[in-house]
Design an enzyme around this catalytic site. Structure first.
Site: not given
Ligand code: PAF
Length: 279
Positions: A37, A184
């Site tokens: 992110h 991730k």
């Protein structure tokens, strides 16, 4: 950096920025932010005057037996990450702010959503398209940022933006991996130490498949077999799908002669993980 919970507050802030002629980037997320992110926020900060990050675990995109309740949440940590990365506004609505009791309009898609994750998650992309369309209407960004890890989602959103003439640039960003190759994901947090180790089979199998394509293999079945066989060497892994599809249509291909997405979904214990490469 401001944190707001209402659509009205977002609209007022964005209106103010637009009056000043500032560009706005949006990073839609479900929170529990990680380096993946952060890479989206970094890119958005580099390319826009102001960046809005939405943090909303969207109930509409979870099936009845999925992990809506247990989905990890940590707003304090998320806010710190957003602030450090240079976001200007975090939009963190309650479900009731996004969906009133009589909510009854949805964005659905006839193409791209039936295969891959859509096969086992039949309502997922309707939920994603609906919430992303709402976020686009609320924030009215110039650009919006999505990770390539959710490659089908990226393709679906690009198509929705084109179909519905949103006039927003969709920026796809590369997969961010742990040092040992694991992509991730907020869901990695569900893995025990043993499962975390077993999860490496996803990136390892894709690496073997990618090497084969790079060496000139054109037969999709052979690539799928190499990946499948490798995953099956891991006792904790259970394959949901291994697919080689056209990167534009997301239809399965037998011969590789155009850009392809090779995508996998694998259960490690109870946790369903996805990964892919585009070549
Ligand atoms: O990728 C996600 O985290 C979600 O699907 C998104 C795009 C934020 C919509 O809820």
């Amino acid at each position: 950096m401001k944190i707001v919970e209402t659509i009205k507050e977002v609209r007022e802030q964005v209106k103010e920025w637009k009056k000043q002629g500032l560009s706005v980037g949006l990073v839609p997320t479900m929170g529990y932010l990680h380096e993946g992110h952060k890479s989206l926020i970094d890119r958005a900060v580099a390319e826009n005057d102001k960046v809005v990050v939405s943090v909303f675990v969207n109930p509409m995109q979870f099936g009845p037996t999925e992990d809506l309740e247990s989905y990890p949440r940590d707003m304090e940590r998320d806010a710190a990450l957003c602030e450090n990365a240079g976001a200007a506004l975090v939009f963190h609505p309650e479900p009731s702010e996004m969906y009133e009791d009589d909510f009854s309009s949805f964005v659905d898609m006839n193409t791209l959503t039936g295969g891959l994750c859509g096969k086992t998650r039949p309502i997922h992309f309707r939920g994603v398209c609906t919430v992303v369309a709402k976020l686009f209407n609320i924030v009215t960004p110039d650009r919006a940022y999505f990770g390539q890890k959710d490659a089908q989602q990226l393709a679906v959103i690009r198509h929705m933006v084109s179909d519905l003439s949103f006039g927003i640039e969709i920026v796809g960003c590369p997969i961010i991996r742990e040092k040992d190759g694991l992509a991730k994901s907020s869901r990695n947090t569900y893995l025990s130490a043993e499962e975390r180790n077993a999860a490496l089979i996803l990136s390892q199998s894709l690496k073997e498949g990618k090497a084969l394509v790079e060496a000139g293999e054109k037969d999709a079945a052979k690539i799928k077999k190499v990946i499948t066989d490798k995953i099956n060497t891991e006792p904790l892994a259970k394959i949901d799908y291994v697919e080689v599809v056209d990167w534009k249509t997301l239809e399965p291909v037998s011969t590789i002669d155009a850009p392809i997405l090779t995508a996998i979904a694998v259960y490690i214990g109870k946790t369903r993980l996805i990964d892919n490469f585009i070549i």
